[in-house]
Design a protein around this motif. Structure first.
Motif, short mmCIF file in Angstrom:
data_model
loop_
_atom_site.label_atom_id
_atom_site.label_comp_id
_atom_site.label_asym_id
_atom_site.label_seq_id
_atom_site.Cartn_x
_atom_site.Cartn_y
_atom_site.Cartn_z
N THR A 43 -1.37 5.37 -8.20
CA THR A 43 -1.53 4.81 -9.54
C THR A 43 -2.86 4.07 -9.68
OG1 THR A 43 0.85 4.68 -9.89
CG2 THR A 43 -0.52 3.26 -11.27
N ALA A 44 -3.24 3.31 -8.67
CA ALA A 44 -4.52 2.59 -8.73
C ALA A 44 -5.68 3.57 -8.80
CB ALA A 44 -4.66 1.68 -7.51
N LEU A 45 -5.65 4.59 -7.95
CA LEU A 45 -6.72 5.59 -7.97
C LEU A 45 -6.75 6.32 -9.30
CD1 LEU A 45 -8.94 7.25 -6.58
CD2 LEU A 45 -7.11 8.71 -5.64
N TYR A 46 -5.60 6.76 -9.75
CA TYR A 46 -5.48 7.49 -11.01
C TYR A 46 -6.02 6.64 -12.17
CZ TYR A 46 -2.95 9.98 -14.76
OH TYR A 46 -2.59 10.66 -15.90
N ALA A 47 -5.65 5.36 -12.21
CA ALA A 47 -6.10 4.48 -13.29
C ALA A 47 -7.61 4.29 -13.26
CB ALA A 47 -5.40 3.12 -13.18
N LEU A 48 -8.18 4.11 -12.08
CA LEU A 48 -9.63 3.94 -11.98
C LEU A 48 -10.37 5.21 -12.40
CD1 LEU A 48 -9.88 1.87 -8.69
CD2 LEU A 48 -10.40 1.09 -11.02
N ALA B 181 -0.28 10.58 3.81
CA ALA B 181 -0.82 11.69 3.00
C ALA B 181 -1.46 11.15 1.73
CB ALA B 181 0.28 12.69 2.67
N VAL B 182 -0.78 10.24 1.06
CA VAL B 182 -1.33 9.67 -0.17
C VAL B 182 -2.56 8.82 0.14
CG1 VAL B 182 -0.86 8.15 -2.13
CG2 VAL B 182 0.86 9.80 -1.40
N LEU C 155 0.83 -1.20 0.00
CA LEU C 155 0.00 0.00 0.00
C LEU C 155 0.87 1.26 0.00
CD1 LEU C 155 -2.66 -1.22 2.57
CD2 LEU C 155 -2.86 -1.17 0.07
N ASN C 156 1.92 1.23 -0.80
CA ASN C 156 2.84 2.37 -0.84
C ASN C 156 2.25 3.50 -1.68
OD1 ASN C 156 4.06 2.55 -3.65
ND2 ASN C 156 4.42 0.40 -3.20
N PRO C 157 2.79 4.71 -1.54
CA PRO C 157 2.22 5.86 -2.26
C PRO C 157 2.14 5.68 -3.78
CG PRO C 157 3.69 6.62 -0.54
CD PRO C 157 3.83 5.13 -0.59
N PHE C 158 3.16 5.07 -4.39
CA PHE C 158 3.12 4.87 -5.83
C PHE C 158 1.95 3.99 -6.24
CE2 PHE C 158 7.73 5.76 -5.28
CZ PHE C 158 7.83 6.85 -6.13
N GLY D 106 -0.46 16.38 -6.13
CA GLY D 106 0.83 17.07 -6.22
C GLY D 106 0.97 18.15 -5.17
N LEU D 107 -0.10 18.90 -4.95
CA LEU D 107 -0.06 19.96 -3.93
C LEU D 107 0.00 19.37 -2.52
CD1 LEU D 107 -2.53 22.53 -5.50
CD2 LEU D 107 -0.03 22.70 -5.34
N ALA D 108 -0.69 18.28 -2.29
CA ALA D 108 -0.60 17.61 -0.99
C ALA D 108 0.83 17.11 -0.76
CB ALA D 108 -1.59 16.45 -0.91
N SER D 109 1.44 16.57 -1.80
CA SER D 109 2.84 16.12 -1.69
C SER D 109 3.77 17.29 -1.39
CB SER D 109 3.28 15.43 -2.98
OG SER D 109 2.52 14.27 -3.20
N ALA D 110 3.52 18.42 -2.05
CA ALA D 110 4.33 19.61 -1.80
C ALA D 110 4.17 20.09 -0.36
CB ALA D 110 3.97 20.72 -2.77
N ALA D 111 2.94 20.05 0.14
CA ALA D 111 2.68 20.48 1.52
C ALA D 111 3.38 19.56 2.51
CB ALA D 111 1.18 20.52 1.78
N VAL D 112 3.30 18.26 2.29
CA VAL D 112 3.98 17.32 3.20
C VAL D 112 5.49 17.50 3.10
CG1 VAL D 112 4.45 14.86 3.61
CG2 VAL D 112 2.11 15.65 3.32
N ALA D 113 6.00 17.74 1.90
CA ALA D 113 7.44 17.98 1.75
C ALA D 113 7.86 19.24 2.51
CB ALA D 113 7.81 18.11 0.28
N ALA D 114 7.05 20.27 2.45
CA ALA D 114 7.35 21.51 3.17
C ALA D 114 7.30 21.28 4.69
CB ALA D 114 6.37 22.61 2.77
N ILE D 115 6.30 20.56 5.15
CA ILE D 115 6.21 20.24 6.58
C ILE D 115 7.43 19.45 7.01
CG2 ILE D 115 4.94 18.86 8.29
CD1 ILE D 115 2.37 19.60 6.67
N THR D 116 7.85 18.52 6.16
CA THR D 116 8.96 17.64 6.49
C THR D 116 10.29 18.38 6.60
OG1 THR D 116 7.79 15.74 5.59
CG2 THR D 116 10.16 15.53 5.75
#
Length: 190
Positions: free
Chosen positions: A23-28, A132-133, A16-19, A112-122
């Protein structure tokens, strides 16, 4: 703790990793919004973006610039996060040029924005990118896929559990990651 718990937690965090989740959500969503022919193109683009990011992390791992594939050390996350965000930007540009469905574009933008926010927090405090994903997918899945989105809602507690059992994150770090992902999905897709 049961002797199998760490093995099960590691399997859950890897499966259940982020990739995989994104990818599963995006594909569906691509299949639901664009039909099979166009969806294959959109998914191929997302897989290419994911391969670039994974390839970069594998290269950094091989050169011993990161400790593990999930980049557990907060200090090692900045450059890989910038590579990830660049891949999101490239994917968004491709989706815009191909006149992709609005929901697929907004799904990608919000993640992408959620990833950016988590990266900024980190940069100052370690938040869980896995959570987050998963949090983003739980909300986005329900909003965009209806009952089928329940799959992502059910995956969320498993992701949180696995990150806690592996002591990769504290409860507050998993909660923060989940909240950031869920909030961006709700803001862009509701």
């Amino acid at each position: 703790m049961d002797k199998h718990t760490p093995t099960l937690a590691r399997a859950a965090t890897n499966l259940l990793n982020p990739f995989f989740i994104f990818t599963a959500l995006y594909a569906l969503v691509a299949l639901a919004e664009a039909g099979t022919g166009r969806a294959v193109l959109y998914v191929a683009l997302e897989l290419l973006a994911a391969a670039v990011v994974a390839g970069y992390v594998f290269l950094m791992r091989r050169r011993r610039r990161v400790g593990d594939f999930w980049i557990s050390a907060r200090a090692e996350r900045l450059i890989p996060a910038l590579v990830l965000l660049s891949a999101f930007v490239a994917l968004l540009v491709a989706l815009a040029l191909l006149d992709a469905p609005r929901d697929l574009f907004l799904l990608t933008l919000s993640m992408g924005l959620a990833s950016a926010a988590v990266a900024a927090i980190t940069l100052v405090w370690k938040a869980s990118a896995h959570c987050a994903v998963a949090g983003h997918a739980a909300v986005a899945g329900l909003l965009l896929l209806g009952p089928l989105g329940l799959l992502f809602l059910f995956a969320l507690p498993l992701v949180v559990w696995s990150r806690l059992k592996l002591t990769a994150h504290t409860p507050s770090q998993t909660l923060a990651g989940t909240a950031v992902g869920a909030a961006f999905a709700f803001l862009f897709l509701a």
